[in-house]
Design a protein around this motif. Structure first.
Motif, PDB file in Angstrom:
ATOM      1  N   VAL A 273      11.049  12.206  -8.186  1.00  0.00           N
ATOM      2  CA  VAL A 273      10.963  10.782  -7.858  1.00  0.00           C
ATOM      3  C   VAL A 273      10.425  10.082  -9.103  1.00  0.00           C
ATOM      4  O   VAL A 273       9.392  10.476  -9.651  1.00  0.00           O
ATOM      5  N   THR A 274      11.125   9.076  -9.577  1.00  0.00           N
ATOM      6  CA  THR A 274      10.664   8.314 -10.738  1.00  0.00           C
ATOM      7  C   THR A 274      10.766   6.828 -10.443  1.00  0.00           C
ATOM      8  O   THR A 274      11.569   6.394  -9.609  1.00  0.00           O
ATOM      9  N   LEU A 275       9.954   6.039 -11.124  1.00  0.00           N
ATOM     10  CA  LEU A 275      10.000   4.585 -10.982  1.00  0.00           C
ATOM     11  C   LEU A 275      11.145   4.021 -11.812  1.00  0.00           C
ATOM     12  O   LEU A 275      11.386   4.468 -12.938  1.00  0.00           O
ATOM     13  N   THR A 276      11.838   3.044 -11.278  1.00  0.00           N
ATOM     14  CA  THR A 276      12.797   2.290 -12.077  1.00  0.00           C
ATOM     15  C   THR A 276      11.999   1.291 -12.926  1.00  0.00           C
ATOM     16  O   THR A 276      10.774   1.153 -12.771  1.00  0.00           O
TER      17      THR A 276
ATOM     18  N   SER B 299       8.233   0.007 -12.087  1.00  0.00           N
ATOM     19  CA  SER B 299       7.092   0.059 -13.009  1.00  0.00           C
ATOM     20  C   SER B 299       6.407  -1.300 -13.103  1.00  0.00           C
ATOM     21  O   SER B 299       5.179  -1.397 -13.108  1.00  0.00           O
ATOM     22  N   TYR B 300       7.224  -2.363 -13.161  1.00  0.00           N
ATOM     23  CA  TYR B 300       6.648  -3.708 -13.221  1.00  0.00           C
ATOM     24  C   TYR B 300       5.897  -4.029 -11.926  1.00  0.00           C
ATOM     25  O   TYR B 300       4.777  -4.546 -11.951  1.00  0.00           O
ATOM     26  N   LEU B 301       6.507  -3.679 -10.789  1.00  0.00           N
ATOM     27  CA  LEU B 301       5.860  -3.973  -9.512  1.00  0.00           C
ATOM     28  C   LEU B 301       4.544  -3.207  -9.376  1.00  0.00           C
ATOM     29  O   LEU B 301       3.577  -3.732  -8.829  1.00  0.00           O
ATOM     30  N   LYS B 302       4.494  -1.993  -9.900  1.00  0.00           N
ATOM     31  CA  LYS B 302       3.260  -1.191  -9.795  1.00  0.00           C
ATOM     32  C   LYS B 302       2.090  -1.918 -10.451  1.00  0.00           C
ATOM     33  O   LYS B 302       0.994  -1.999  -9.879  1.00  0.00           O
TER      34      LYS B 302
ATOM     35  N   ASN C 223       0.827  -1.206   0.000  1.00  0.00           N
ATOM     36  CA  ASN C 223       0.000   0.000   0.000  1.00  0.00           C
ATOM     37  C   ASN C 223       0.866   1.263   0.000  1.00  0.00           C
ATOM     38  O   ASN C 223       0.555   2.243  -0.690  1.00  0.00           O
ATOM     39  N   TYR C 224       1.945   1.243   0.760  1.00  0.00           N
ATOM     40  CA  TYR C 224       2.855   2.387   0.794  1.00  0.00           C
ATOM     41  C   TYR C 224       3.538   2.569  -0.571  1.00  0.00           C
ATOM     42  O   TYR C 224       3.660   3.684  -1.084  1.00  0.00           O
TER      43      TYR C 224
ATOM     44  N   GLU D 102       2.095   6.203  -7.375  1.00  0.00           N
ATOM     45  CA  GLU D 102       1.060   7.016  -8.009  1.00  0.00           C
ATOM     46  C   GLU D 102       1.332   8.507  -7.854  1.00  0.00           C
ATOM     47  O   GLU D 102       1.105   9.294  -8.778  1.00  0.00           O
ATOM     48  N   GLU D 103       1.817   8.907  -6.709  1.00  0.00           N
ATOM     49  CA  GLU D 103       2.062  10.327  -6.447  1.00  0.00           C
ATOM     50  C   GLU D 103       3.415  10.792  -6.992  1.00  0.00           C
ATOM     51  O   GLU D 103       3.570  11.963  -7.368  1.00  0.00           O
ATOM     52  N   LEU D 104       4.399   9.870  -7.000  1.00  0.00           N
ATOM     53  CA  LEU D 104       5.785  10.213  -7.341  1.00  0.00           C
ATOM     54  C   LEU D 104       6.250  11.428  -6.550  1.00  0.00           C
ATOM     55  O   LEU D 104       6.949  12.308  -7.045  1.00  0.00           O
ATOM     56  N   ASN D 105       5.835  11.440  -5.283  1.00  0.00           N
ATOM     57  CA  ASN D 105       6.166  12.529  -4.364  1.00  0.00           C
ATOM     58  C   ASN D 105       5.985  11.973  -2.949  1.00  0.00           C
ATOM     59  O   ASN D 105       4.861  11.638  -2.551  1.00  0.00           O
ATOM     60  N   TYR D 106       7.070  11.878  -2.204  1.00  0.00           N
ATOM     61  CA  TYR D 106       7.010  11.260  -0.876  1.00  0.00           C
ATOM     62  C   TYR D 106       6.146  12.071   0.080  1.00  0.00           C
ATOM     63  O   TYR D 106       5.413  11.514   0.902  1.00  0.00           O
TER      64      TYR D 106
END
Length: 288
Positions: free
Chosen positions: A55-58, A62-65, A7-8, A14-18
């Motif tokens: 903040v970007t996904l590696t 992306s696969y885990l999302k 969930n975290y 989704e936010e790409l912002n902590y």
């Protein structure tokens, strides 16, 4: 790994912002960073690229999302089904649909469903073609009613209604059904069309119908809702082209005239994901 880690991760992905993700989760930003670090250590991969501004996904992130969306949606579905079973019902079917399905196809299916499986409940939501596809891929919907030429390979599609096209004009329009020989008679009219957001394929079909008649329509207004289009026609703001089946169920000051000698037709199809594990879906597919 615990469910909270997923969930975290989903919130940050989704936010790409902590900071925003922490506010959404009602936890501190340092606490959220620690949870994500724990997840990365558990999986032994880096999920996010992070600097002071971005903040970007590696690729792994992306696969885990996409996998997390599936897992969490499936868990939510399981919770709903458990509640339905505990209440003495057999389960819930989540259906997405275009407005044109609600005139004939959807009511007929629901009648059959009620007769065959009275303990199954339904959740209905009017959605665009693309949103239905995305939600079925993520297991957020079980069935969708769409107008699409094709769907992604992991989904199944079955045509349930083949439909002609009709012109919608104000009731006081001088061209009557008996006088309607070609769409070219309306080449100088303003047109009100379904937006390409409704279906790009469908929008191109309408353009094709007009090209067959030898003109490019003057598109003045667009909408994704049939009732809005009919209201605009009723108020003299233009004419519209719609699937013929859409004429049912409205009491408005408009006239529907089937377009003569057109080679174009439109299909309403039902789509679903064969890997969907909702036990209700298999029962309903037998009715379709």
């Amino acid at each position: 790994m615990e469910l909270r880690h997923l969930n975290y991760f989903k919130a940050v992905a989704e936010e790409l912002n902590y900071r925003k993700a922490a506010e959404r989760l009602f936890i501190s930003q340092p606490g959220l960073s620690r949870q994500i670090k724990q997840l990365e250590e558990e999986l032994d991969v880096q999920l996010f690229e992070r600097d002071k501004k971005h903040v970007t996904l590696t690729a792994a992130g992306s696969y885990l999302k996409s996998e997390v969306d599936f897992v969490l949606n499936h868990l939510e579905t399981t919770k709903v089904q458990l509640k339905e079973i505990a209440a003495g019902r057999e389960g819930e079917l989540r259906i997405g649909f275009l407005g044109s399905a609600s005139n004939q196809i959807l009511p007929e299916l629901l009648h059959r469903l009620t007769d065959a499986f009275p303990k199954i409940t339904t959740s209905l939501e009017e959605l665009s073609n693309q949103l239905q596809v995305e939600m079925i891929q993520k297991d957020e919907l079980d069935l969708g009613f769409v107008r699409l030429a094709s769907v992604p390979g992991e989904l199944e599609k079955k045509a349930v209604l083949r439909d002609s096209f009709s012109l919608v004009v104000p009731k006081n329009h001088p061209v009557q059904v008996s006088d309607f020989h070609s769409l070219s008679q309306f080449s100088e009219e303003s047109f009100i069309l379904f937006s390409s957001d409704y279906s790009n394929f469908y929008y191109e079909q309408i353009m094709g119908i007009c090209r067959e008649a030898g003109f490019q329509p003057q598109v003045r207004h667009k909408s994704v809702h049939a009732l809005t289009i009919f209201r605009l026609v009723e108020n003299g703001l233009g004419v519209a082209i719609i699937p013929t089946s859409l004429k049912e169920g409205y009491d408005l000051k408009v006239r529907f005239m089937e377009i003569p000698d057109s080679s174009q037709f439109t299909e309403l199809s039902v789509i679903w994901k064969p890997e969907n594990r909702n036990p209700v879906l298999e029962k309903v597919l037998s009715l379709i």
